[in-house]
Enzyme design. Structure first.
Site, PDB file in Angstrom:
ATOM      1  NE  ARG A   1      -3.551   2.465   2.355  1.00  0.00           N
ATOM      2  CZ  ARG A   1      -3.591   3.327   3.359  1.00  0.00           C
ATOM      3  NH1 ARG A   1      -3.006   3.052   4.516  1.00  0.00           N
ATOM      4  NH2 ARG A   1      -4.220   4.479   3.234  1.00  0.00           N
TER       5      ARG A   1
ATOM      6  CG  HIS B   1      -1.409   9.086   2.875  1.00  0.00           C
ATOM      7  ND1 HIS B   1      -1.442   7.737   3.143  1.00  0.00           N
ATOM      8  CD2 HIS B   1      -1.146   9.688   4.066  1.00  0.00           C
ATOM      9  CE1 HIS B   1      -1.180   7.526   4.431  1.00  0.00           C
ATOM     10  NE2 HIS B   1      -1.001   8.699   5.010  1.00  0.00           N
TER      11      HIS B   1
ATOM     12  CD  GLU C   1      -5.181   7.878   9.314  1.00  0.00           C
ATOM     13  OE1 GLU C   1      -4.815   6.802   9.813  1.00  0.00           O
ATOM     14  OE2 GLU C   1      -4.625   8.964   9.565  1.00  0.00           O
TER      15      GLU C   1
ATOM     16  CG  ASN D   1      -5.392   3.501   8.538  1.00  0.00           C
ATOM     17  OD1 ASN D   1      -5.386   2.459   7.884  1.00  0.00           O
ATOM     18  ND2 ASN D   1      -5.020   4.656   8.026  1.00  0.00           N
TER      19      ASN D   1
ATOM     20  CE1 TYR E   1      -0.388   3.359  13.410  1.00  0.00           C
ATOM     21  CE2 TYR E   1      -2.355   4.450  12.600  1.00  0.00           C
ATOM     22  CZ  TYR E   1      -1.100   3.919  12.371  1.00  0.00           C
ATOM     23  OH  TYR E   1      -0.572   3.916  11.106  1.00  0.00           O
TER      24      TYR E   1
ATOM     25  CD  GLU F   1      -1.877   4.277   7.881  1.00  0.00           C
ATOM     26  OE1 GLU F   1      -1.649   4.773   9.022  1.00  0.00           O
ATOM     27  OE2 GLU F   1      -2.051   4.974   6.870  1.00  0.00           O
TER      28      GLU F   1
END
Length: 465
Positions: free
Chosen positions: A77, A121, A166, A299, A301, A357
């Site tokens: 990616r 991005h 995002e 994504n 985290y 991600e």
């Protein structure tokens, strides 16, 4: 031997973005991006660095593809730099910019690695920013011209496309609180940007499918579970507010063709909106945003734990001791990945989901073990525990089809500059030498085995490059 726990067709990849690794800021006709400009302003980047060179992937892409091949990934990616393809954001296409991605695509495919490009991005051409950027509806049309140029050139070989990465970061961090480019601090600008980014996604889906018969198209959202710090009604409401602003504001338009009513009311109470009508929404917009897609990228985290502050506004509460935080100050909370994936499946039901991600930044310890400066036990453990949660989600019926680790290599970590290292590969920013960390060996072993051992230390052996 344990049987493979991930299916043979599971997508294994790593992720990067153009602005963070390519460098070559003024090479072959590339135009200026908003991050190029943002980084020139004193105090904007924590360590005072800029993305003009970063990893110099533009010149080192051949060796980087070789490193991907060594990792054993079957997907990569990356993002396509808008200012490299359309230096001013619109107008004449820079064929030299497309030549770079053309060659990268061919080399990836030659090594059995499927490209998963992201069209946006965060590297908006600066010239478009000077005309209003994402707060201008004209930027939606400019994004369609960019999408058309890229997919016409590469669509004969690339079938899977991500429109945006995002939107929350673009709108909130870039336009509402100003810690990301372009550095605006205007809540209405943030809301307008969010809508225009989502609208450009919906309109781009049609362009991609027209240019690439049989294309698979999706978008990537950053998501997190939001937990109340206590059972109190006030803290529960604080969690609801954060969930509405962070998660549902970006998911509901995509899958329900609406913005969440409670989050609109929250914005009204904060004085960001005068009434329930959203002035930036035109007739037909929400139906366009909700154009059916083939997958959602998630994504993940960390989680958020919040309470009601003294002024009634939500405020974050640190739940973990310092040793359980990453270098970004984020709590390591693997169950949150299962929670997010399960919720997306339950509440929105995309036909397929990818973890696009997932990773952690940690400082290198020059004295840490036999691998010298590239032993990264904490990152290995982070990957192992999160992969276990991804596997648990699959077992629970979530249509999870792939996992992309963030990041392939250390890079320019936005407002943190070069100071935060997420890479499976260590990058010496003086020599630009790449060296596989322990986590790269671990990830390689997991891909090869197709299964997870009971603990990370049992699933691989430390090696040096």
């Amino acid at each position: 031997m344990n049987p493979p726990e991930f299916p043979p067709d599971f997508v294994w990849g790593v992720a990067t973005s153009a602005q963070q690794i390519e460098g070559a800021a003024n090479v072959a006709g590339r135009g200026e991006s908003i991050w190029d400009r943002f980084a020139t302003k004193a105090g904007r980047i924590a360590d005072g660095t800029d993305p003009r060179v970063t990893c110099d992937h533009y010149h080192r892409w051949r060796e980087d593809v070789d490193a991907l091949r060594w990792l054993g990934v079957n997907a990569y990616r990356f993002s396509i730099a808008w200012p490299r393809v359309l230096p001013t954001g619109s107008g004449r296409v820079n064929s030299l910019g497309l030549d770079f991605y053309d060659a990268l695509t061919d080399r990836l495919l030659a090594h059995g690695i499927t490209p998963y490009p992201t069209l946006y991005h965060w590297d908006l051409p600066q010239r478009l920013q000077e005309k209003g950027g994402w707060t201008s509806r004209a930027t939606v049309d400019a994004f369609l011209r960019f999408t058309d140029a890229v997919t016409r050139r590469l669509g004969d070989r690339i079938q899977t496309w991500v429109t945006h990465n995002e939107p929350w970061c673009v709108s909130h961090l870039g336009h509402e609180v100003g810690v990301h480019a372009p550095g605006r601090r205007d809540p209405m600008a943030g809301l307008t940007t969010a809508h225009h980014v989502l609208l450009s996604h919906g309109r781009a889906v049609e362009v991609i499918r027209r240019n690439v018969p049989g294309a698979r198209v999706g978008i990537v959202n950053i998501l997190m579970p939001v937990h109340a710090a206590s059972p109190s009604e006030a803290d529960a409401d604080a969690a609801r507010q954060v969930d509405g602003a962070f998660n549902r504001w970006y998911m509901d338009p995509l899958y329900r063709a609406s913005y969440p009513a409670d989050a609109i009311a929250d914005r009204m109470r904060a004085g960001h909106l005068r009434g329930p009508e959203l002035p930036f929404v035109h007739p037909g917009d929400l139906a366009t945003i909700a154009t059916p897609t083939d997958f959602l990228g998630v994504n993940y985290y960390s989680r958020a734990v919040v309470r009601s502050g003294p002024d009634g506004r939500p405020e974050a509460v640190k739940q973990a001791p310092p040793e359980q935080l990453t270098a970004m100050g984020w709590e390591v909370h693997p169950p949150g990945l299962h929670e997010v994936l399960s919720r997306v499946h339950r509440d929105y039901a995309p036909p397929a989901i990818y973890v696009t991600e997932n990773g952690a930044a940690y400082p290198d310890d020059p004295q840490a073990g036999p691998s010298g400066p590239f032993t990264d036990t904490a990152r290995v453990q982070y990957l192992h525990t999160h992969l276990a949660e991804a596997l648990r989600a699959r077992r629970d019926g979530v249509p999870l089809q792939g996992y992309f680790a963030w990041s392939f290599m250390d890079n320019f970590e936005w407002a943190e500059g070069l100071s935060k290292r997420f890479g499976l590969y260590h990058v010496d920013f003086r020599t630009l030498r790449r060296t596989a960390r322990e986590s790269a060996w671990y990830f390689r072993d997991v891909i090869t085995r197709g299964t997870l051992a009971e603990d990370a230390s049992a699933s691989h052996s430390r090696r040096t490059m």
